[in-house]
Design a protein around this motif. Structure first.
Motif, PDB file in Angstrom:
ATOM      1  N   CYS A  97       0.830  -1.202   0.000  1.00  0.00           N
ATOM      2  CA  CYS A  97       0.000   0.000   0.000  1.00  0.00           C
ATOM      3  C   CYS A  97       0.866   1.254   0.000  1.00  0.00           C
ATOM      4  O   CYS A  97       1.965   1.282   0.575  1.00  0.00           O
ATOM      5  N   VAL A  98       0.332   2.296  -0.631  1.00  0.00           N
ATOM      6  CA  VAL A  98       1.021   3.588  -0.612  1.00  0.00           C
ATOM      7  C   VAL A  98       1.041   4.149   0.803  1.00  0.00           C
ATOM      8  O   VAL A  98       1.946   4.917   1.152  1.00  0.00           O
ATOM      9  N   GLY A  99       0.064   3.772   1.620  1.00  0.00           N
ATOM     10  CA  GLY A  99       0.012   4.272   2.980  1.00  0.00           C
ATOM     11  C   GLY A  99       0.725   3.412   3.994  1.00  0.00           C
ATOM     12  O   GLY A  99       0.431   3.499   5.182  1.00  0.00           O
ATOM     13  N   SER A 100       1.671   2.583   3.551  1.00  0.00           N
ATOM     14  CA  SER A 100       2.448   1.751   4.460  1.00  0.00           C
ATOM     15  C   SER A 100       3.903   2.219   4.465  1.00  0.00           C
ATOM     16  O   SER A 100       4.441   2.654   3.440  1.00  0.00           O
ATOM     17  N   TYR A 101       4.521   2.115   5.640  1.00  0.00           N
ATOM     18  CA  TYR A 101       5.930   2.486   5.725  1.00  0.00           C
ATOM     19  C   TYR A 101       6.809   1.552   4.904  1.00  0.00           C
ATOM     20  O   TYR A 101       7.939   1.918   4.554  1.00  0.00           O
ATOM     21  N   GLN A 117      -5.526   2.608   5.309  1.00  0.00           N
ATOM     22  CA  GLN A 117      -4.406   2.796   4.400  1.00  0.00           C
ATOM     23  C   GLN A 117      -4.919   3.025   2.983  1.00  0.00           C
ATOM     24  O   GLN A 117      -5.717   2.244   2.479  1.00  0.00           O
ATOM     25  N   PRO A 118      -4.492   4.094   2.309  1.00  0.00           N
ATOM     26  CA  PRO A 118      -5.019   4.377   0.967  1.00  0.00           C
ATOM     27  C   PRO A 118      -4.488   3.394  -0.064  1.00  0.00           C
ATOM     28  O   PRO A 118      -3.355   2.921   0.019  1.00  0.00           O
ATOM     29  N   TRP A 119      -5.336   3.106  -1.063  1.00  0.00           N
ATOM     30  CA  TRP A 119      -4.976   2.210  -2.153  1.00  0.00           C
ATOM     31  C   TRP A 119      -4.698   2.956  -3.446  1.00  0.00           C
ATOM     32  O   TRP A 119      -4.385   2.353  -4.464  1.00  0.00           O
ATOM     33  N   ILE A 120      -4.833   4.259  -3.441  1.00  0.00           N
ATOM     34  CA  ILE A 120      -4.688   5.029  -4.668  1.00  0.00           C
ATOM     35  C   ILE A 120      -3.246   4.975  -5.160  1.00  0.00           C
ATOM     36  O   ILE A 120      -2.298   4.882  -4.375  1.00  0.00           O
ATOM     37  N   ALA A 121      -3.097   5.012  -6.479  1.00  0.00           N
ATOM     38  CA  ALA A 121      -1.765   5.026  -7.078  1.00  0.00           C
ATOM     39  C   ALA A 121      -1.197   6.429  -6.955  1.00  0.00           C
ATOM     40  O   ALA A 121      -1.723   7.381  -7.539  1.00  0.00           O
ATOM     41  N   VAL A 152       1.415   8.562   1.729  1.00  0.00           N
ATOM     42  CA  VAL A 152       0.190   9.021   2.372  1.00  0.00           C
ATOM     43  C   VAL A 152       0.118   8.378   3.756  1.00  0.00           C
ATOM     44  O   VAL A 152       0.091   7.155   3.872  1.00  0.00           O
ATOM     45  N   ARG A 153       0.064   9.197   4.779  1.00  0.00           N
ATOM     46  CA  ARG A 153       0.094   8.718   6.156  1.00  0.00           C
ATOM     47  C   ARG A 153      -1.313   8.614   6.719  1.00  0.00           C
ATOM     48  O   ARG A 153      -2.039   9.610   6.783  1.00  0.00           O
ATOM     49  N   GLY A 164       3.316  -4.325   5.026  1.00  0.00           N
ATOM     50  CA  GLY A 164       3.089  -3.634   3.760  1.00  0.00           C
ATOM     51  C   GLY A 164       1.650  -3.655   3.302  1.00  0.00           C
ATOM     52  O   GLY A 164       1.245  -2.835   2.481  1.00  0.00           O
ATOM     53  N   ASN A 165       0.854  -4.578   3.820  1.00  0.00           N
ATOM     54  CA  ASN A 165      -0.557  -4.654   3.452  1.00  0.00           C
ATOM     55  C   ASN A 165      -1.307  -5.374   4.569  1.00  0.00           C
ATOM     56  O   ASN A 165      -1.059  -6.548   4.832  1.00  0.00           O
ATOM     57  N   LEU A 166      -2.219  -4.669   5.210  1.00  0.00           N
ATOM     58  CA  LEU A 166      -2.933  -5.242   6.349  1.00  0.00           C
ATOM     59  C   LEU A 166      -3.927  -6.317   5.944  1.00  0.00           C
ATOM     60  O   LEU A 166      -4.433  -7.038   6.810  1.00  0.00           O
ATOM     61  N   CYS A 167      -4.231  -6.455   4.655  1.00  0.00           N
ATOM     62  CA  CYS A 167      -5.137  -7.524   4.221  1.00  0.00           C
ATOM     63  C   CYS A 167      -4.546  -8.901   4.506  1.00  0.00           C
ATOM     64  O   CYS A 167      -5.279  -9.884   4.601  1.00  0.00           O
ATOM     65  N   ARG A 168      -3.238  -8.986   4.616  1.00  0.00           N
ATOM     66  CA  ARG A 168      -2.607 -10.263   4.933  1.00  0.00           C
ATOM     67  C   ARG A 168      -2.944 -10.727   6.344  1.00  0.00           C
ATOM     68  O   ARG A 168      -2.726 -11.892   6.681  1.00  0.00           O
TER      69      ARG A 168
END
Length: 534
Positions: free
Chosen positions: A103-107, A149-153, A158-159, A181-185
């Protein structure tokens, strides 16, 4: 996965037991995902090649509508591995595992872009048994781009609130680096997805975390996560839930609180429009900085505005008209299907409290909104529309038109600074819901939530004094919106009502004519619930 043949599984409803319409619907279904079912009392071997499965739990979550799927007769090893993967939404299946983009919103995305080895931050590297945990959090949302967490490209980082929470989970050892990197996991879910700038005194998110089996492991994990969270995010507590627990669907009610300045309700829009025409006729208010907004507030005396009893009663009448079940598609962030059920929402309570004056000399109106669920930007648009009604810019009929599914209206949106998510409520009908609700009502968590509410209210008043967002909203409405905002909407609404009234009268006249004809023939009549024999 291709379907060539089908074999019975012993847990299915036979094809021939379905009605004709349901058979056609099952044939037309393209969903190939099998659903879990109750085991039938008697296994049945159908002569037909297709079987239909209906999931009681899934149908209940989807509005009690039965869903059907096809069961493949033979599955390869890759297909079996794919079918065994937990459905967390999103991601592609590769080698029997779901792969998720960062995700763009992940560190993790930011660290990879900077070339930093973030695996050194992990509290643990080896895998461990996971437990589904509900985290009770609170946060000040003024410096975040929302909860999720945003998914936009995007090329820029993005925090969000979940950005900081995910990093704290990694450092606390609640997740391994492969899942960062992705909370869906982690089978992530949230009970209330707040927008950017919206704060929350209490919110609940769930995920499958590495806790440990020793006694007191969950409390120890909570303390470790707290040590890695920033000051704007707090962790009130945690509770263990079932594996299939989803915070979004288990939440029974959401309560919000909105602090609205009184000068947005008192008729001041005409003064702002006149001031802009005399002093800034060619400038757009979107480019005004804080000094320009302070000048407008000082010259028009907005800080000293006090609301009268009649004005407060008018605003309460407009705002409380949203209570109940209505179509709120015109109060969402995007246009919805007017014939679909997505735009309908049920608001249990909509109220406006007594005004109060803060330490900066401004008067505020506390608003309470309680509902089962909300659309994106719905509350902020409701508040803005009710404020325009109180100012006399639009009428009460405009709200009725905006809540009609056949009328499309562009409604105003208020800034998010004054909105606060107070807490969710979970129905104690199941043990999973009862566990989370018991954790919310515990003494320690309740004290933390109460302290967070007081802290957020003080921060909201301070942020409003520094940014003057309400003054900017008034200036933008005065600059961009015409003085007669509702003429075309009301014209269309009245024509629609007239057409519907004519249709109703025509149907009643036709029904009366049929009854007279049948009565003249000496036939028996049904009058409501009563049967009249001649």
């Amino acid at each position: 996965m291709e379907l060539k043949s089908v074999k019975p599984c012993g847990q299915c409803t036979p094809w021939r037991s379905l009605g004709r319409a349901r058979q056609h619907r099952a044939v037309a279904t393209t969903a190939l995902r099998p659903l879990r079912m109750r085991r039938a009392e008697r296994p049945f071997r159908p002569s037909r090649p297709w079987l239909v499965i209906g999931s009681a739990g899934y149908a209940k979550a989807r509005g009690r509508q039965a869903r059907h799927c096809r069961v493949p007769a033979e599955m390869t090893e890759d297909e079996e591995a794919t079918d065994a993967v937990d459905d967390t939404g999103g991601g592609e299946v590769q080698d029997g595992r779901r792969s998720y983009e960062t995700c763009v919103g992940s560190y993790a995305w930011l660290y990879d872009k900077q070339g930093y080895d973030w695996t050194e931050l992990a509290g643990r590297r080896e895998k461990g048994p996971k437990t589904s945990v509900a985290l009770i959090i609170g946060y000040l949302g003024h410096h975040f781009a929302g909860l999720q967490q945003p998914w936009i490209a995007s090329e820029n980082f993005v925090r969000a609130v979940e950005t900081e929470l995910e990093l704290a989970l990694l450092k606390a050892g609640a997740m391994i680096p492969e899942n960062f990197g992705n909370l869906c996991r982690l089978r992530w879910s949230r009970v209330g997805r707040t927008d950017g700038g919206v704060s929350a005194a209490c919110n609940v998110v769930t995920g499958r975390l590495i806790v440990g089996k020793e006694e007191g492991a969950l409390d120890a994990l909570v303390e470790r996560i707290r040590s890695f969270l920033p000051p704007d995010v707090e962790l009130h507590g945690a509770a263990a839930v079932s594996k299939r627990y989803n915070a979004r669907w288990e939440g029974a009610r959401r309560d919000y609180r909105f602090l609205l300045p009184s000068f947005c309700v008192v008729p001041t829009l005409a003064k702002v429009r006149q001031w802009l025409a005399e002093n800034r006729p060619l400038e757009s208010p979107t480019g005004f900085d804080v000094e320009d907004l302070r000048e407008i507030e000082k010259e028009l005396g907005l800080r000293q505005v006090r609301i009268s009893d009649d004005q407060l009663q008018r605003f309460r009448e407009a705002f409380c008209s949203f209570e109940g079940t209505h179509y709120f598609g015109n109060f969402a962030n995007k246009k919805l299907d007017p014939m679909g059920p997505q735009g309908f929402r049920h608001l249990r309570r909509v109220a406006c409290g007594e005004p109060f004056v803060d330490n900066f000399g401004r008067e505020w109106l506390p608003l309470e909104i309680s509902g089962d669920s909300f659309l994106t930007h719905q509350i902020r648009k409701m508040v803005a529309t009710a404020a325009l009604v109180a100012q006399g810019i639009v009428s009460m009929e405009f709200i009725q038109a905006a809540m009609h599914r056949r009328i499309y209206v562009k409604t105003q949106r208020f800034p998010p600074v004054g909105l606060m998510f107070q807490r969710p409520f979970f129905s104690p009908k199941t043990p999973q819901r009862a566990g989370v609700e018991a954790a919310l009502q515990s003494e320690d968590v309740s004290d933390r939530i109460a302290a967070m509410k007081a802290r957020l209210e003080e921060a909201i008043l301070k942020e409003a004094d520094e940014r003057r967002s309400a003054v900017k909203w008034l200036a933008c409405v005065a600059h961009f919106e015409p003085e007669d905002m509702e003429s075309e909407v009301l014209k269309e609404f009245r024509e629609l009502k007239s057409t519907m009234d004519r249709q109703i009268r025509g149907r009643r006249a036709a029904s009366t004519q049929v009854v007279c004809i049948r009565a003249g023939e000496g036939s028996d009549l049904w009058l409501g619930r009563h049967f009249q024999s001649r």
